[in-house]
Design an enzyme around this catalytic site. Sequence first.
Site, short mmCIF file in Angstrom:
data_model
loop_
_atom_site.label_atom_id
_atom_site.label_comp_id
_atom_site.label_asym_id
_atom_site.label_seq_id
_atom_site.Cartn_x
_atom_site.Cartn_y
_atom_site.Cartn_z
N ASN A 79 0.83 -1.20 0.00
CA ASN A 79 0.00 0.00 0.00
C ASN A 79 0.87 1.25 0.00
O ASN A 79 1.98 1.26 0.54
CB ASN A 79 -1.00 -0.01 1.16
CG ASN A 79 -0.39 -0.17 2.53
OD1 ASN A 79 0.64 -0.80 2.70
ND2 ASN A 79 -1.04 0.40 3.53
N CYS B 21 -10.86 -3.06 -3.58
CA CYS B 21 -9.95 -4.11 -4.07
C CYS B 21 -10.74 -5.34 -4.52
O CYS B 21 -10.39 -5.97 -5.52
CB CYS B 21 -8.93 -4.49 -3.00
SG CYS B 21 -7.70 -3.19 -2.76
N CYS C 73 -4.12 0.59 -2.38
CA CYS C 73 -3.96 -0.61 -1.57
C CYS C 73 -2.95 -1.57 -2.18
O CYS C 73 -2.69 -1.53 -3.39
CB CYS C 73 -5.30 -1.33 -1.42
SG CYS C 73 -6.55 -0.37 -0.56
N GLU D 219 0.26 5.31 0.70
CA GLU D 219 -0.67 6.33 1.16
C GLU D 219 -0.32 7.71 0.59
O GLU D 219 0.77 7.93 0.10
CB GLU D 219 -0.66 6.40 2.69
CG GLU D 219 -1.23 5.18 3.34
CD GLU D 219 -1.26 5.26 4.85
OE1 GLU D 219 -1.95 4.43 5.45
OE2 GLU D 219 -0.60 6.14 5.46
N CYS E 70 -10.25 -4.70 0.99
CA CYS E 70 -11.34 -3.73 1.09
C CYS E 70 -12.32 -3.92 -0.08
O CYS E 70 -12.04 -4.67 -1.03
CB CYS E 70 -10.79 -2.30 1.10
SG CYS E 70 -10.18 -1.71 -0.49
N GLU F 228 -3.25 -4.77 -2.74
CA GLU F 228 -3.86 -5.68 -3.71
C GLU F 228 -3.97 -5.04 -5.08
O GLU F 228 -3.63 -5.63 -6.10
CB GLU F 228 -5.26 -6.09 -3.24
CG GLU F 228 -5.30 -6.75 -1.88
CD GLU F 228 -5.50 -5.76 -0.74
OE1 GLU F 228 -4.72 -4.77 -0.61
OE2 GLU F 228 -6.43 -5.96 0.04
#
Length: 146
Positions: free
Chosen positions: A55, A106, A66, A57, A103, A68
Amino acid sequence: MMDEKKRQELLAALPLAQMIDKAYSMLEFSYTPYSHWKVGAALLSADGRIWGGCNVENAAYGPSNCAERTAVFKAVSEGAREFKAIVIVGGHEGNVENYCPPCGVCRQVLAEFCKADFLVIMPRSHTEYKVRTLAELLPESFSLPE
């Protein structure tokens, strides 16, 4: 819902230890100065390649990405379009103590490229993990017809 025998057959065909190691190694590259929640992912394409992701940010949060999706976008940007499984690990400062499911965003990105029997593996250690299919995590997904 996939029966347990089929799930175990699919799982046995994966280079699971390599995938778990790759996901854990990706925690090192995670950029999380705001949440401090590091996530690593390892995506297995149909041709046997393992794509790592972490990930990343951003202060505005919306532009964050993210682990994934990082793995999926890396793979797709290099021509991969079919995938078998993903391993996802995560925790505060990279300390993996619990399962780390993908999430909703994703899950939807995975639905774009993966079939319903795509495996999502969520370790909380190198030997303890949960396994779900994408269909179990995202029933009635918005996706292209197969």
